[in-house]
Design an enzyme around this catalytic site. Sequence first.
Site, PDB file in Angstrom:
ATOM      1  N   ARG A  24      -5.632  -4.209   7.815  1.00  0.00           N
ATOM      2  CA  ARG A  24      -6.084  -5.300   6.772  1.00  0.00           C
ATOM      3  C   ARG A  24      -7.638  -5.076   6.472  1.00  0.00           C
ATOM      4  O   ARG A  24      -7.661  -4.850   5.187  1.00  0.00           O
ATOM      5  CB  ARG A  24      -6.131  -6.593   7.854  1.00  0.00           C
ATOM      6  CG  ARG A  24      -6.254  -7.971   7.168  1.00  0.00           C
ATOM      7  CD  ARG A  24      -7.771  -8.428   6.680  1.00  0.00           C
ATOM      8  NE  ARG A  24      -8.757  -8.522   7.714  1.00  0.00           N
ATOM      9  CZ  ARG A  24      -9.980  -8.604   7.520  1.00  0.00           C
ATOM     10  NH1 ARG A  24     -10.394  -8.798   6.240  1.00  0.00           N
ATOM     11  NH2 ARG A  24     -11.018  -8.694   8.543  1.00  0.00           N
ATOM     12  N   CYS A 256     -17.080  -2.230   0.724  1.00  0.00           N
ATOM     13  CA  CYS A 256     -17.606  -3.343   0.571  1.00  0.00           C
ATOM     14  C   CYS A 256     -17.565  -3.787  -0.757  1.00  0.00           C
ATOM     15  O   CYS A 256     -18.190  -2.928  -1.725  1.00  0.00           O
ATOM     16  CB  CYS A 256     -18.897  -3.632   1.301  1.00  0.00           C
ATOM     17  SG  CYS A 256     -19.459  -5.047   0.863  1.00  0.00           S
TER      18      CYS A 256
END
Length: 600
Positions: A24, A256
């Site tokens: 995920r 990120c």
Amino acid sequence: MTQQINCERDFMMAAVHIVEVGPRDGLQNIRTSIPTPVKLGLIAKLRDAGLKSIELTSVVSPKAIPQLQDCQQIMSSPMVQEWLQKESQLRLPVLVPNTRGLQVALDHGVREVAVFVSATESFSKANINCSVDEGLRRASAIASAAKSQGLAVRGYVSCIFADPYSGATPPEVVYNVVSRLIEMGCYQISLGDTLGVGAPAQVTKLLDYLFSRGVEPSILAGHFHDTYGQALANIWEAYRRGIRTFDSSVGGLGGCPFAPGAKGNVATEDVVYLFQQAGIETGVDLKRLAEVGSWISHHLNQANGSRAGSALIAKAARSEKQTMPQQRMNWSEIFTSVHILVHKSGANGKITLNQPAKGNVLSLALISDFKQAFRKLEADATINRIIITANGKYFCTGMNLGQSFGKAAKENFDALLELFEMIDTSGKVTIACINGPAFGGGIGLAFACDIRISLRSVTFTLSEVKLGLCPAIISKYVLREFGVPRTREAMLSARAVSASELHSYGIIRTVAETSADLDLCLDNLLKELRHSSPGGSKMSKELVRIGWSDPNTTMQQQEIARLFREMTQPDSESAIGIAEFQKKRAVDWDLNASIAKSKL
Ligand SMILES: CC(C)(COP(=O)([O-])OP(=O)([O-])OC[C@H]1O[C@@H](n2cnc3c(N)ncnc32)[C@H](O)[C@@H]1OP(=O)([O-])[O-])[C@@H](O)C(=O)NCCC(=O)NCCSC(=O)C[C@@](C)(O)CC(=O)[O-]
């Protein structure tokens, strides 16, 4: 809170529990679409490596995160469904951003969901377009609905050390979110250093603050990204302060979006290595995990983000090399034409496609020479194995597209059909040594063989649909080896399937990094196969073939009975094999001339 922790005691059986977030959190930042079978393959491999908590996916809008648009396919896959029903020790959380997402998860029988809230206002606004309070209200609504249905709820807090817009995060705002998530019934709160900027001193400061406000270490988990290379140090510091659960991602997958160039999550392999070296149990098989990290990195065509994983894989490759035979095989040429070369070495025959300028395309002339050579090797009682390989950049580019219509097409059909059948029904052990990309019929050539070894850089492309064609003749070999769903997907997408992917499914026996290594692998394999009797191999091939084509039929039963009778005749190979076994000796069947005359 204590009661909550007791309920989860089984969860804490391992000294350290790892929550694998690769499928995920790791994959969601990758832009190129990853096929669902690859994601399911990753999940299956992680579970096989011993991970007991694997975050499956997130029920988010495909617009927000296109990569996870197959979340329902993941949850509804037969494999996941079986685990959800039968494997109570396996935790498979699914991230849900709202109650609609929760309903989808519930519809799929999910037993655990995760909710997320940012500790800071700016990140909350940017990420989910609401204030922290509103985020907490949404999480609370999900948690209470989930708990009323008997689901476990895990909470994520993001930006525990810093927010990309407002800078350092004060510990009080982290406490605010943590305490509210505990109140709403989350069994565990994962503290996320979303930007990966924290260092051990900050870990100490935050944890001490939370503990001083009454938060128990056992309800917390650490979720560290590795942007500044501090993730492992942070984990160690958190462990020393009592944290026993850590989130991580195999191969360090992830990133990120708010820190360009930032590393992903801390790699699971590195975390397992850290604890293994300290004698702390994680329940994870590090060797297998390193293979998973290497496999998925190759799949995604990206560098392996795990230092420990890369080191272990390199070490394994080195030791495999050392066990390879020092003495190379000598091949003598026995036939050449403009299209092929034929060599022999002991009981091995090798056909090399030799039209590199044409990508070793399966022209009628090449097929004709190939068949002639193959027939000769097949009829040669001193040959036990036939190897198919190629010269040049490509292994084989498939059917000759210049001969696709009218009379030429019919000739092509007949020639190709006979070519693949001849390999498939060979009584010898056939080996494809694949040293370049394969297309269409080139894949047929490799998949009709019994065993495949390949360069890792090789790709396999069923390009037919792009040309308005379909892989008609070769379909039966591809289906047999690759299975129905994977074949369908590869045929329809016409994508370049990597050797690593096929290796991970066991379709390719060994992948080699260089051509020299591939040659050594072939030598090694041929040496190993000297201990397999020619007759036993032939019978085994027949059993596999009939088990594939006519399973559970009278014909299969009759064939099994016939082969059993034959193999137990006093003049069969088994008389030699069993006699040598009783003398505690292994047979080198290539040396035993009488065996070549076996009637089998
Ligand atoms: C392989 C690359 C990427 C190399 O791409 P490249 O490196 O740029 O080289 P190239 O394209 O210049 O190829 C070198 C030479 O090989 C020829 N060539 C190469 N392949 C073929 C071919 N199949 N048929 C006829 N000629 C072919 C090509 O035409 C050229 O000849 P030149 O122009 O120098 O005279 C490119 O050539 C290419 O995409 N080739 C087509 C590969 C392909 O799609 N193969 C599938 C064929 S369909 C098939 O196999 C049907 C089958 C068998 O499955 C049906 C059934 O099962 O029933």
